[in-house]
Design an enzyme around this catalytic site. Structure first.
Site, short mmCIF file in Angstrom:
data_model
loop_
_atom_site.label_atom_id
_atom_site.label_comp_id
_atom_site.label_asym_id
_atom_site.label_seq_id
_atom_site.Cartn_x
_atom_site.Cartn_y
_atom_site.Cartn_z
N ARG A 63 0.00 14.44 12.84
CA ARG A 63 0.45 14.19 11.46
C ARG A 63 0.66 15.49 10.67
O ARG A 63 0.07 15.68 9.62
CB ARG A 63 -0.52 13.28 10.73
CG ARG A 63 -0.97 12.05 11.46
CD ARG A 63 0.10 11.00 11.65
NE ARG A 63 0.58 10.43 10.43
CZ ARG A 63 -0.02 9.42 9.77
NH1 ARG A 63 -1.15 8.94 10.24
NH2 ARG A 63 0.48 8.93 8.66
N ARG A 114 -4.83 10.57 4.30
CA ARG A 114 -3.78 11.57 4.49
C ARG A 114 -2.75 11.53 3.37
O ARG A 114 -2.15 12.53 3.02
CB ARG A 114 -3.04 11.32 5.80
CG ARG A 114 -3.86 11.31 7.03
CD ARG A 114 -2.96 11.06 8.19
NE ARG A 114 -1.64 11.61 7.91
CZ ARG A 114 -1.38 12.91 7.86
NH1 ARG A 114 -2.36 13.74 8.03
NH2 ARG A 114 -0.18 13.32 7.60
N ASP A 144 4.70 0.73 12.30
CA ASP A 144 3.51 0.07 11.72
C ASP A 144 3.39 -1.39 12.16
O ASP A 144 2.38 -2.03 11.84
CB ASP A 144 3.55 0.13 10.19
CG ASP A 144 3.34 1.54 9.69
OD1 ASP A 144 3.54 1.78 8.50
OD2 ASP A 144 3.00 2.42 10.51
N LYS A 183 0.85 -1.21 0.00
CA LYS A 183 0.00 0.00 0.00
C LYS A 183 0.88 1.25 0.00
O LYS A 183 0.69 2.17 -0.80
CB LYS A 183 -0.89 0.01 1.23
CG LYS A 183 -1.56 1.35 1.52
CD LYS A 183 -2.43 1.32 2.75
CE LYS A 183 -1.71 1.52 4.03
NZ LYS A 183 -1.44 2.92 4.43
N ASN A 184 1.88 1.27 0.89
CA ASN A 184 2.67 2.50 1.07
C ASN A 184 3.72 2.73 -0.01
O ASN A 184 4.44 3.72 0.03
CB ASN A 184 3.30 2.51 2.46
CG ASN A 184 2.24 2.72 3.54
OD1 ASN A 184 1.08 3.01 3.23
ND2 ASN A 184 2.61 2.53 4.79
N CYS A 217 -5.16 12.45 12.62
CA CYS A 217 -5.86 11.16 12.56
C CYS A 217 -5.74 10.52 13.93
O CYS A 217 -5.17 11.09 14.86
CB CYS A 217 -5.25 10.28 11.47
SG CYS A 217 -3.68 9.58 11.92
N VAL A 254 7.59 7.12 17.40
CA VAL A 254 7.32 7.85 16.15
C VAL A 254 6.04 8.67 16.23
O VAL A 254 6.03 9.85 15.90
CB VAL A 254 7.27 6.88 14.95
CG1 VAL A 254 6.94 7.61 13.66
CG2 VAL A 254 8.60 6.14 14.81
N ARG A 282 -8.33 -0.68 4.82
CA ARG A 282 -7.45 0.34 4.23
C ARG A 282 -6.11 -0.26 3.85
O ARG A 282 -5.43 0.23 2.94
CB ARG A 282 -7.19 1.47 5.22
CG ARG A 282 -8.42 2.21 5.64
CD ARG A 282 -8.06 3.46 6.35
NE ARG A 282 -7.21 4.30 5.49
CZ ARG A 282 -6.89 5.55 5.79
NH1 ARG A 282 -7.32 6.09 6.91
NH2 ARG A 282 -6.16 6.26 4.98
C1 EPZ Z 1 4.24 7.05 6.53
O1 EPZ Z 1 3.42 8.05 7.09
C2 EPZ Z 1 3.35 5.82 6.38
N1 EPZ Z 1 2.25 6.13 5.46
C3 EPZ Z 1 2.80 5.42 7.75
O2 EPZ Z 1 2.04 4.23 7.58
C4 EPZ Z 1 3.98 5.13 8.68
O3 EPZ Z 1 3.48 4.84 9.97
C5 EPZ Z 1 4.91 6.35 8.75
O4 EPZ Z 1 5.33 6.73 7.41
C6 EPZ Z 1 6.15 6.09 9.59
O5 EPZ Z 1 6.83 4.99 9.09
C7 EPZ Z 1 2.48 6.11 4.13
O6 EPZ Z 1 3.59 5.86 3.67
C8 EPZ Z 1 1.32 6.42 3.24
P1 EPZ Z 1 6.11 10.41 8.65
P2 EPZ Z 1 3.95 9.58 7.12
O7 EPZ Z 1 5.99 11.68 7.90
O8 EPZ Z 1 4.86 9.84 5.99
C9 EPZ Z 1 6.38 13.74 11.96
C10 EPZ Z 1 0.26 2.76 7.92
O9 EPZ Z 1 -0.13 2.22 8.96
N2 EPZ Z 1 6.26 14.71 10.87
O10 EPZ Z 1 7.29 9.54 8.37
O11 EPZ Z 1 2.77 10.44 7.31
C11 EPZ Z 1 5.10 12.94 12.16
O12 EPZ Z 1 4.20 13.63 12.99
C12 EPZ Z 1 0.65 4.22 7.93
O13 EPZ Z 1 0.40 2.19 6.80
C13 EPZ Z 1 6.35 16.06 11.15
O14 EPZ Z 1 6.50 16.46 12.30
O15 EPZ Z 1 4.80 9.57 8.45
C14 EPZ Z 1 5.61 11.68 12.81
O16 EPZ Z 1 5.76 11.90 14.20
C15 EPZ Z 1 0.35 4.86 9.28
N3 EPZ Z 1 6.25 16.96 10.11
C16 EPZ Z 1 7.01 11.50 12.18
O17 EPZ Z 1 7.35 12.76 11.61
C17 EPZ Z 1 6.09 16.55 8.81
O18 EPZ Z 1 6.04 17.41 7.91
C18 EPZ Z 1 7.05 10.45 11.09
O19 EPZ Z 1 6.00 10.74 10.21
C19 EPZ Z 1 6.01 15.16 8.55
C20 EPZ Z 1 6.11 14.26 9.59
#
Ligand code: EPZ
Length: 418
Positions: A121, A92, A304, A22-23, A116, A326, A396
């Site tokens: 996020r 998202r 995850d 998916k990702n 969420c 995370v 999802r």
């Molecule tokens: C991706 O989400 C994945 N989703 C998530 O999978 C996964 O949990 C996550 O990466 C971490 O591995 C997809 O790839 C579609 P991040 P993403 O930006 O990119 C902070 C699932 O279950 N952050 O790496 O949204 C954020 O709050 C989903 O399949 C900022 O502060 O996650 C978090 O604490 C859930 N500012 C950390 O970074 C930003 O601009 C990591 O988030 C972006 C992120």
């Protein structure tokens, strides 16, 4: 709303196939916007989020054809650059349209995704990177309005190795003028898969999969033909399913190099995990030993997989400490596991799990994607019947999960709610 009903206590045996990731598929589908023509993506999982991306691409004006796990996206008629709130609020990852639309058309209007269940996020790092590339960013009535005649290459240090942030900026940089360097970039395998497809489109990218990615901007890109990588989180979920039921399961299509941290922890707990020609095999004794985990960015233990691993530790011998580093609110599955008899206490970002001899089936409620997977796993091992409600969360990220589990011996069925 449908629910899943599980009669627990059956050992899983046999082979279960992993679907496309998916990702990986989500950014890959948005990447088609970077070129004009017909891109073809194979091994696309049949999931709610994928249907949402297809709808979004059609709203932009692309033509999308789905056929038995493959998707064709024709971007020659793309006219709109607006991703509406009604769709973005349901997924998202829609924010991944921002980079491609801005890079290709010089303009993008994408609804802010909002938070969420698992956290706020934010996307501040996405926006900061695009501004460094010369974009003018405004927030207008809940929408990000981004404009740039042409993005320019920049050296961008990401305060956090954000996965979709790295993907958004990598895609945007493929059409910028000059070189972009992403430092402290995310290293997930899904980013490597995306880079491979972008290179097929004519992009010049080095370092994907490391914390420093260099992208030389091109004037234009062409469509790609690509096959989505296997879903490592689905694979990890099935490995835990085999372990929690004391089973003997082969997860076909799974790759050890994508799941090294999880596999190391499964082995530390006493499960036997081996790479076979077709995937990964797992077997486990009646009772595993408790181990501690701390989630972190790749290649650390994946957030995850935290909820799924917690279900496993509920039945382990001893006490396990699980720290979620995370996301700020990723323990929503705990109270549901407690209703099944799990002995879990939470102290801030750390959960303490005292293994119990058995869990008791109960009606439980899914709250987010991986929490719902955790409840299914607990139900597979629990005595009696578990009913998991609100499984639209599960849909999802898991393609036909109940059919796949029935095929390896689980007693599990989807029941349409009255
Ligand atoms: C991706 O989400 C994945 N989703 C998530 O999978 C996964 O949990 C996550 O990466 C971490 O591995 C997809 O790839 C579609 P991040 P993403 O930006 O990119 C902070 C699932 O279950 N952050 O790496 O949204 C954020 O709050 C989903 O399949 C900022 O502060 O996650 C978090 O604490 C859930 N500012 C950390 O970074 C930003 O601009 C990591 O988030 C972006 C992120």
């Amino acid at each position: 709303m449908d629910k899943i009903v599980i009669q627990g206590g059956r050992r899983l045996r046999g082979s279960v196939p992993v679907s496309g990731a998916k990702n990986a598929a989500l950014p890959l589908l948005f990447a088609t916007l970077l070129g004009s023509g017909v891109s073809r993506l194979q091994n696309v999982p049949e999931l709610r989020d994928i249907r949402t991306v297809a709808k979004l691409l059609q709203i932009f004006g692309a033509e999308v054809r789905c056929d038995d796990g493959s998707m064709e996206v024709d971007t020659r008629s793309v006219l709109s650059v607006e991703a509406p709130y009604e769709l973005v609020k349901t997924m998202r990852a829609s924010v991944l349209s921002l980079g491609p639309l801005l890079a290709r058309f010089g303009h993008a209007r994408v609804s802010l995704p909002g938070g969420c269940a698992i956290g706020a996020r934010p996307i501040n790092l996405h926006l900061k990177g695009l501004e460094a590339m010369g974009a003018e960013i405004e927030l207008d009535h809940g929408y990000v309005e981004a404009r740039a005649a042409r993005l320019k290459g920049a050296r961008i240090y990401l305060d956090l190795p954000t996965v979709t942030g790295t993907e958004n900026l990598m895609m945007a940089a493929t059409l910028a003028r000059g070189e972009t360097v992403l430092e402290n970039a995310a290293c997930e395998p899904e980013i490597v898969d995306l880079a491979e497809a972008l290179i097929k489109m004519g992009a010049t990218i080095e370092g994907a999969g490391t914390d420093t990615i260099r992208i030389q901007g091109a004037d234009d890109l062409v469509p790609y033909e690509h096959k989505t990588m296997p879903d490592r989180i689905e694979a990890g979920t099935f490995l835990v399913a085999g372990a929690i039921t004391g089973g003997d399961l082969t997860v076909t299509g799974a790759r050890e190099r994508h799941l090294e941290a999880l596999i190391a922890k499964l082995r530390e707990a006493g499960a036997a995990v081996t790479e076979t020609g077709s995937g990964l095999h797992v077997s486990a004794p009646e009772r595993l030993s408790a181990v501690d985990i701390k989630t972190s960015y790749h290649p650390g233990f994946p957030t995850d997989m935290q909820a799924q691993f917690m279900a496993l530790m509920c039945l382990a011998e001893g006490t396990s400490l699980i720290r979620e580093n995370v996301f700020e609110n990723r323990f929503m599955h705990v109270c549901e596991l407690q209703r099944m008899g799990a002995d879990i206490t939470i102290d801030g970002h750390t959960a303490k799990i005292k293994g119990v001899e058995s869990l008791c089936g109960a009606p439980v409620m899914a709250t987010d994607l991986r929490a719902s997977a955790s409840l299914v796993l607990a139900g597979l091992a629990a005595e009696n019947t578990t009913e998991v409600a609100r499984i639209y969360h599960l849909d999802r990220g898991y393609e036909k999960i109940e059919r796949k589990l029935v095929a390896v011996g689980a007693s599990i069925e989807r029941v349409a709610a009255d």
